[in-house]
Design an enzyme around this catalytic site. Structure first.
Site, PDB file in Angstrom:
ATOM      1  CE1 TYR A 141       1.501 -10.406   5.781  1.00  0.00           C
ATOM      2  CE2 TYR A 141       2.793  -9.048   4.334  1.00  0.00           C
ATOM      3  CZ  TYR A 141       2.383 -10.319   4.677  1.00  0.00           C
ATOM      4  OH  TYR A 141       3.239 -11.217   4.437  1.00  0.00           O
ATOM      5  CE  LYS A 189      -6.815 -22.222  13.540  1.00  0.00           C
ATOM      6  NZ  LYS A 189      -6.593 -23.671  13.591  1.00  0.00           N
ATOM      7  CG  ASP A 221      -5.314 -26.015  11.207  1.00  0.00           C
ATOM      8  OD1 ASP A 221      -6.382 -25.677  10.418  1.00  0.00           O
ATOM      9  OD2 ASP A 221      -5.412 -26.294  12.341  1.00  0.00           O
ATOM     10  CG  ASP A 245       3.772 -14.166   2.791  1.00  0.00           C
ATOM     11  OD1 ASP A 245       4.264 -14.020   1.730  1.00  0.00           O
ATOM     12  OD2 ASP A 245       4.340 -14.001   3.719  1.00  0.00           O
ATOM     13  CG  ASP A 249       6.966 -18.518   0.110  1.00  0.00           C
ATOM     14  OD1 ASP A 249       6.776 -17.677  -0.802  1.00  0.00           O
ATOM     15  OD2 ASP A 249       8.291 -18.389   0.721  1.00  0.00           O
TER      16      ASP A 249
HETATM   17  C1  IPM Z   1       5.594 -11.883  -1.138  1.00  0.00           C
HETATM   18  C2  IPM Z   1       6.722 -11.454  -0.017  1.00  0.00           C
HETATM   19  C3  IPM Z   1       6.435 -10.040   0.775  1.00  0.00           C
HETATM   20  C4  IPM Z   1       4.968 -10.304   1.428  1.00  0.00           C
HETATM   21  C5  IPM Z   1       7.316  -9.537   1.719  1.00  0.00           C
HETATM   22  C6  IPM Z   1       8.652  -9.155   0.910  1.00  0.00           C
HETATM   23  C7  IPM Z   1       6.844  -8.505   2.431  1.00  0.00           C
HETATM   24  O1  IPM Z   1       6.994 -12.307   0.953  1.00  0.00           O
HETATM   25  O2  IPM Z   1       5.206 -11.102  -1.786  1.00  0.00           O
HETATM   26  O3  IPM Z   1       4.989 -12.851  -0.870  1.00  0.00           O
HETATM   27  O4  IPM Z   1       5.118 -10.908   2.629  1.00  0.00           O
HETATM   28  O5  IPM Z   1       4.087 -10.024   0.886  1.00  0.00           O
HETATM   29 MG    MG Z   2       5.745 -14.185   0.452  1.00  0.00          MG
END
Ligand code: IPM
Ligand code: MG
Length: 352
Positions: A141, A189, A221, A245, A249
């Site tokens: 990032y 990884k 993975d 990240d 999710d």
């Molecule tokens: C999160 C979001 C952010 C990230 C985006 C919006 C830049 O997905 O906080 O998880 O990738 O960190």
């Molecule tokens: Mg995110």
């Protein structure tokens, strides 16, 4: 206690859900005789519209002066569909994390019992209770070089980690494991990436300082698979920025709804609390978004300040809303009433 809270509602549903978290905080303040003051500041697309900068200096100042920051979400479709936009809301979020030194992002994944039937993974999710510690200010990032070459026909992102960046987030994760079930999984990884091998090496070097913690390693993975195959295997996961990240999710599905999950970002200065869902622009202004992740982020904020009874009171009120079916459309059962964002917020505040 006097607490000065910076409120960064941001974009999309951010203002609606943060308003509900503030209702809960105000109720806590009344009930437990605290004095919470709020200072609002701009971040994301709304900050670009107002000032041209997604993280204005004024916002940074308000955050630095606060005891804690409560943040909603950033993002706007007008930027998502324009890869050439010169400034983007996400840059504000990344700059905020970096300049506030928020290097560790704690994302707890626990199943709410009342929602177990909703989880598409219902056969395996019972008993799920782990925390993902995501490194938040390094890796791909933030790596340099980043960009396009002169012809524009080659793009580059770079993943780098220094020893210090890895060590400090591993210490957060080891300490968290000590306060929980003492099992730490480093996700990487290492079969391909040098940065991952460096993470492994450092984790092995730190392990003797935490002899009671059972340390293991898992490729990302495989971890993506194990999180939905056997989520009860995990207690604390620690991983680099982008893996964290993506995995969180994925993991959010276990809890029954992405609208349930709060997070805390900690580091060298002020701590920041935010729901892990995004700005959900399709729902903005409709009073339909689930405010529970924002309210639970406020609970984490209270606990971080040492106000544990207050945090529990907020969590109990959220559980009460779930049990009584006072929920937004993402959680309402077929044929059941769908409550609005503000109705859910009112119910929770009233039951603290
Ligand atoms: C999160 C979001 C952010 C990230 C985006 C919006 C830049 O997905 O906080 O998880 O990738 O960190
Ligand atoms: Mg995110």
């Amino acid at each position: 206690m006097n607490v000065n809270i910076a409120l960064l509602a941001g974009d999309g549903i951010g203002p609606e859900i943060i308003a509900q978290a503030v209702k809960a905080l105000d109720r806590v303040a009344r009930k437990y005789a605290h004095n919470f003051t709020y200072r609002e500041a701009l971040v994301g697309a709304c900050a670009i519209d107002a000032t041209g900068d997604p993280y204005p200096e004024e916002t940074h100042k308000i955050c630095r002066e606060a005891d804690a920051v409560l943040f909603g979400a950033i993002g706007d479709p007008k930027y998502d569909n324009d890869p050439k936009a010169p400034v983007r809301p996400e840059q504000g979020l990344l700059r905020m994390r970096k300049s506030l030194g928020l290097f560790a992002n704690l994302r707890p994944i626990a199943l709410f019992d009342t929602l177990a039937d909703r989880s598409p993974l219902k056969a395996v999710v019972r008993g799920t209770d782990f925390v993902c510690v995501r490194e938040l200010t390094g890796g791909i990032y933030f790596g340099r070089p980043q960009g396009r070459d002169e012809g524009g026909d080659r793009a580059v992102d770079t993943c780098t980690y220094s020893r210090q960046e890895i060590e400090r987030v591993l210490h957060v994760a080891f300490r968290l494991a000590m306060s929980r079930r003492r099992h730490l999984t480093v996700v990487d990884k290492a079969n391909v990436l040098e940065t991952s091998r460096f993470w492994r090496e450092i984790a092995q070097q730190l392990a003797p300082q935490y002899p009671e913690v059972e340390l293991d390693f898992m490729f990302v993975d495989n971890a993506a698979m194990q999180i939905i195959r056997q989520p009860t295997h995990f207690d604390v996961i620690v991983t680099e920025n982008m893996f964290g990240d993506i995995l969180t999710d994925e993991a959010s599905v276990i809890s029954g709804s992405l609208g349930m999950l709060p997070s805390a970002s900690v580091g060298s200065e002020v701590a920041l609390f935010e729901p892990i869902h995004g700005s959900y622009p399709q729902a903005a202004g409709k009073n339909i978004a689930n405010p529970m992740a924002a309210i639970l982020s406020a609970a984490m904020l209270l606990e971080h300040l040492g106000l544990t009874a207050e945090g529990s009171a907020v969590r109990d009120a959220v559980n009460r809303a779930l049990t009584e079916g006072i929920v937004t459309e993402d959680l309402a059962a077929q044929g059941e009433r769908r409550y609005s964002t503000s109705e859910v917020g009112d119910f929770i505040a009233a039951h603290i």
